[in-house]
Write a protein that holds these residues in place. Structure first.
Motif, PDB file in Angstrom:
ATOM      1  N   GLU A  55       0.829  -1.214   0.000  1.00  0.00           N
ATOM      2  CA  GLU A  55       0.000   0.000   0.000  1.00  0.00           C
ATOM      3  C   GLU A  55       0.859   1.257   0.000  1.00  0.00           C
ATOM      4  N   LEU A  56       1.995   1.224   0.708  1.00  0.00           N
ATOM      5  CA  LEU A  56       2.848   2.401   0.845  1.00  0.00           C
ATOM      6  C   LEU A  56       3.929   2.488  -0.236  1.00  0.00           C
ATOM      7  N   SER A  57       4.214   1.385  -0.933  1.00  0.00           N
ATOM      8  CA  SER A  57       5.238   1.410  -1.991  1.00  0.00           C
ATOM      9  C   SER A  57       4.652   0.781  -3.252  1.00  0.00           C
ATOM     10  N   ASN A  58       5.023  -0.462  -3.557  1.00  0.00           N
ATOM     11  CA  ASN A  58       4.456  -1.191  -4.681  1.00  0.00           C
ATOM     12  C   ASN A  58       4.718  -2.674  -4.476  1.00  0.00           C
ATOM     13  N   ALA A  59       4.024  -3.496  -5.258  1.00  0.00           N
ATOM     14  CA  ALA A  59       4.099  -4.947  -5.055  1.00  0.00           C
ATOM     15  C   ALA A  59       5.498  -5.487  -5.293  1.00  0.00           C
ATOM     16  N   ALA A  60       6.182  -4.990  -6.319  1.00  0.00           N
ATOM     17  CA  ALA A  60       7.515  -5.508  -6.643  1.00  0.00           C
ATOM     18  C   ALA A  60       8.501  -5.235  -5.507  1.00  0.00           C
ATOM     19  N   THR A  61       8.536  -3.998  -5.023  1.00  0.00           N
ATOM     20  CA  THR A  61       9.470  -3.631  -3.959  1.00  0.00           C
ATOM     21  C   THR A  61       9.149  -4.356  -2.661  1.00  0.00           C
ATOM     22  N   ALA A  62       7.864  -4.382  -2.279  1.00  0.00           N
ATOM     23  CA  ALA A  62       7.472  -5.022  -1.023  1.00  0.00           C
ATOM     24  C   ALA A  62       7.763  -6.518  -1.048  1.00  0.00           C
ATOM     25  N   THR A  63       7.421  -7.175  -2.155  1.00  0.00           N
ATOM     26  CA  THR A  63       7.645  -8.620  -2.260  1.00  0.00           C
ATOM     27  C   THR A  63       9.127  -8.947  -2.200  1.00  0.00           C
ATOM     28  N   THR A  64       9.931  -8.181  -2.935  1.00  0.00           N
ATOM     29  CA  THR A  64      11.364  -8.470  -2.987  1.00  0.00           C
ATOM     30  C   THR A  64      12.033  -8.200  -1.649  1.00  0.00           C
ATOM     31  N   LEU A  65      11.714  -7.084  -1.013  1.00  0.00           N
ATOM     32  CA  LEU A  65      12.326  -6.776   0.281  1.00  0.00           C
ATOM     33  C   LEU A  65      11.932  -7.794   1.345  1.00  0.00           C
ATOM     34  N   GLN A  66      10.727  -8.346   1.235  1.00  0.00           N
ATOM     35  CA  GLN A  66      10.327  -9.351   2.215  1.00  0.00           C
ATOM     36  C   GLN A  66      11.191 -10.602   2.089  1.00  0.00           C
ATOM     37  N   GLU A 101      26.993 -18.553   2.952  1.00  0.00           N
ATOM     38  CA  GLU A 101      25.955 -17.868   3.705  1.00  0.00           C
ATOM     39  C   GLU A 101      26.248 -16.374   3.829  1.00  0.00           C
ATOM     40  N   LEU A 102      27.506 -16.016   4.055  1.00  0.00           N
ATOM     41  CA  LEU A 102      27.877 -14.606   4.130  1.00  0.00           C
ATOM     42  C   LEU A 102      27.637 -13.901   2.803  1.00  0.00           C
ATOM     43  N   ILE A 103      27.975 -14.578   1.697  1.00  0.00           N
ATOM     44  CA  ILE A 103      27.727 -13.996   0.369  1.00  0.00           C
ATOM     45  C   ILE A 103      26.229 -13.780   0.170  1.00  0.00           C
ATOM     46  N   ALA A 104      25.419 -14.769   0.603  1.00  0.00           N
ATOM     47  CA  ALA A 104      23.961 -14.646   0.459  1.00  0.00           C
ATOM     48  C   ALA A 104      23.425 -13.473   1.269  1.00  0.00           C
ATOM     49  N   VAL A 105      23.899 -13.324   2.501  1.00  0.00           N
ATOM     50  CA  VAL A 105      23.459 -12.207   3.340  1.00  0.00           C
ATOM     51  C   VAL A 105      23.859 -10.873   2.709  1.00  0.00           C
ATOM     52  N   CYS A 106      25.085 -10.785   2.204  1.00  0.00           N
ATOM     53  CA  CYS A 106      25.546  -9.547   1.556  1.00  0.00           C
ATOM     54  C   CYS A 106      24.705  -9.233   0.324  1.00  0.00           C
ATOM     55  N   CYS A 107      24.370 -10.276  -0.459  1.00  0.00           N
ATOM     56  CA  CYS A 107      23.514 -10.072  -1.634  1.00  0.00           C
ATOM     57  C   CYS A 107      22.141  -9.549  -1.218  1.00  0.00           C
ATOM     58  N   ALA A 108      21.565 -10.174  -0.175  1.00  0.00           N
ATOM     59  CA  ALA A 108      20.234  -9.765   0.277  1.00  0.00           C
ATOM     60  C   ALA A 108      20.245  -8.329   0.801  1.00  0.00           C
ATOM     61  N   MET A 109      21.222  -7.994   1.626  1.00  0.00           N
ATOM     62  CA  MET A 109      21.283  -6.649   2.189  1.00  0.00           C
ATOM     63  C   MET A 109      21.626  -5.610   1.118  1.00  0.00           C
ATOM     64  N   GLY A 110      22.537  -5.985   0.194  1.00  0.00           N
ATOM     65  CA  GLY A 110      22.881  -5.073  -0.902  1.00  0.00           C
ATOM     66  C   GLY A 110      21.694  -4.818  -1.804  1.00  0.00           C
ATOM     67  N   GLY A 111      20.930  -5.876  -2.095  1.00  0.00           N
ATOM     68  CA  GLY A 111      19.731  -5.712  -2.908  1.00  0.00           C
ATOM     69  C   GLY A 111      18.695  -4.837  -2.227  1.00  0.00           C
ATOM     70  N   ILE A 169      16.716  -6.373  -7.147  1.00  0.00           N
ATOM     71  CA  ILE A 169      15.885  -7.574  -7.233  1.00  0.00           C
ATOM     72  C   ILE A 169      16.741  -8.784  -7.585  1.00  0.00           C
ATOM     73  N   ALA A 170      17.666  -8.605  -8.540  1.00  0.00           N
ATOM     74  CA  ALA A 170      18.546  -9.706  -8.947  1.00  0.00           C
ATOM     75  C   ALA A 170      19.418 -10.180  -7.786  1.00  0.00           C
ATOM     76  N   LEU A 171      19.918  -9.247  -6.977  1.00  0.00           N
ATOM     77  CA  LEU A 171      20.761  -9.616  -5.843  1.00  0.00           C
ATOM     78  C   LEU A 171      19.984 -10.420  -4.804  1.00  0.00           C
ATOM     79  N   ILE A 172      18.744 -10.016  -4.537  1.00  0.00           N
ATOM     80  CA  ILE A 172      17.941 -10.722  -3.538  1.00  0.00           C
ATOM     81  C   ILE A 172      17.540 -12.102  -4.044  1.00  0.00           C
ATOM     82  N   VAL A 173      17.214 -12.211  -5.333  1.00  0.00           N
ATOM     83  CA  VAL A 173      16.926 -13.522  -5.922  1.00  0.00           C
ATOM     84  C   VAL A 173      18.169 -14.412  -5.843  1.00  0.00           C
ATOM     85  N   ALA A 174      19.344 -13.836  -6.114  1.00  0.00           N
ATOM     86  CA  ALA A 174      20.595 -14.602  -6.013  1.00  0.00           C
ATOM     87  C   ALA A 174      20.814 -15.106  -4.590  1.00  0.00           C
TER      88      ALA A 174
END
Length: 315
Positions: free
Chosen positions: A95-106, A129-139, A279-284
């Motif tokens: 509601e406050l942003s958009n579906a793409a941003t909210a879904t990906t950040l979740q 695991e550290l690489i995955a966390v960095c990808c998620a936070m960077g994304g 989005i690509a970083l979080i999917v990775a």
């Protein structure tokens, strides 16, 4: 053939969840609904239908759930802090942003679970695991700033709800595992939805109907309740049963991709190169977390990715 069917069911469930978020955004933007009303009704109706199904098919387990005060207490915690908070914060973020941003950040939630598991097991995260966390936070950082680190691309309120959505996914993923092992996924999830929905109804009073109601609004709500909740949940679970939690979590990364496509081509949400990069970083990160670590069963009976993703899909 069973594995192929599992792949199809898992992807279908993830895509249904993506459509659910996009439908929610459409109803917010064009029909005047809000997250307070939508989530209260969605959880209550979907929970009621799942409970009725569970009582019909798993009557013994569904009834045993309420014979232990400890189980009832855990169920209430799951309903409030897992199910209700997860669903409400997700749709409030849309509601406050958009579906793409909210879904990906979740989808940064599993990274939070990973860090929690590492602390609980008193170990350092592995290199992957550290690489995955960095990808998620960077994304997440790219999505929140559009690459301009001097300012936020989202409103502070939207960012707070997106963070709460990610944290609630972590709670949702970890807290009910004991209940699910003892009583089954369907009864626990059904009663969790129903209790969480009734709690939200007491707060937001959805009997005071909001928004503009026509055929499109009705169809949108029916889709969110039936296909975006019950059908998606059942298809995803059956798919994961056939192919395993690790592979299922990788295929679930289809959801933010599908949500992005829907947001751009259906909802006309303007997304730039930095957004797609985030989005690509979080999917990775999801793919990395879902990969088998290659250890022998004698060394490790369940991969960290499976622990994280076994119940991590939140919708």
């Amino acid at each position: 053939m069973e594995k192929k069917t599992g792949y199809v069911l898992t992807v279908f469930g993830a895509v249904c969840w993506a459509f659910s978020g996009a439908c929610g955004q459409y109803l917010f933007d064009h029909r005047g609904l809000n997250a307070d009303w939508l989530v209260s009704v969605r959880l209550t109706m979907a929970g009621l239908l799942l409970v009725l199904y569970s009582l019909g098919r798993f009557r013994g387990d569904a009834v045993k759930l309420f014979r232990s005060k400890r189980s009832v207490g855990s169920l209430i915690i799951f309903a409030v802090f897992g199910m209700a908070m997860c669903q409400y914060s997700y749709f409030r973020s849309i509601e406050l942003s958009n579906a793409a941003t909210a879904t990906t950040l979740q989808y940064t939630g599993p990274a939070i679970v990973l860090l929690w598991l590492a602390m609980r097991e008193k170990r350092m995260p592995t290199k992957r695991e550290l690489i995955a966390v960095c990808c998620a936070m960077g994304g997440a950082l790219l999505l929140a700033t559009h690459g301009d680190f001097s300012q936020l691309a989202l409103s502070p309120k939207a960012l707070i709800w997106c963070v709460l959505a990610a944290v609630s996914v972590a709670v949702y993923s970890v807290q009910p595992r004991g209940l699910i092992v003892r009583y089954g996924t369907m009864p626990v999830t059904g009663f969790g939805m129903l209790l969480g929905g009734l709690g939200l109804c007491a707060i937001f009073q959805p009997w005071h109907v909001v928004g503009e109601w026509d055929t499109v609004t009705v169809l949108g709500m029916l889709y969110i309740i039936i296909f975006g909740t019950i059908c998606a949940f059942c298809c995803y679970l059956e798919g994961v049963r056939r192919i395993g939690a690790a592979k299922g979590s990788i295929l679930a990364a289809v959801e933010p991709v599908a949500s992005t496509i829907l947001s751009v081509f259906w909802l006309s949400v303007p997304l730039g190169g930095m957004d797609f990069g985030g989005i690509a970083l979080i999917v990775a990160a999801m793919v990395l977390l879902g990969r088998d670590d290659g250890q022998a069963p004698a060394e490790k009976t369940q991969t960290t990715g499976e622990k994280i993703c076994e119940s991590a899909n939140h919708h």
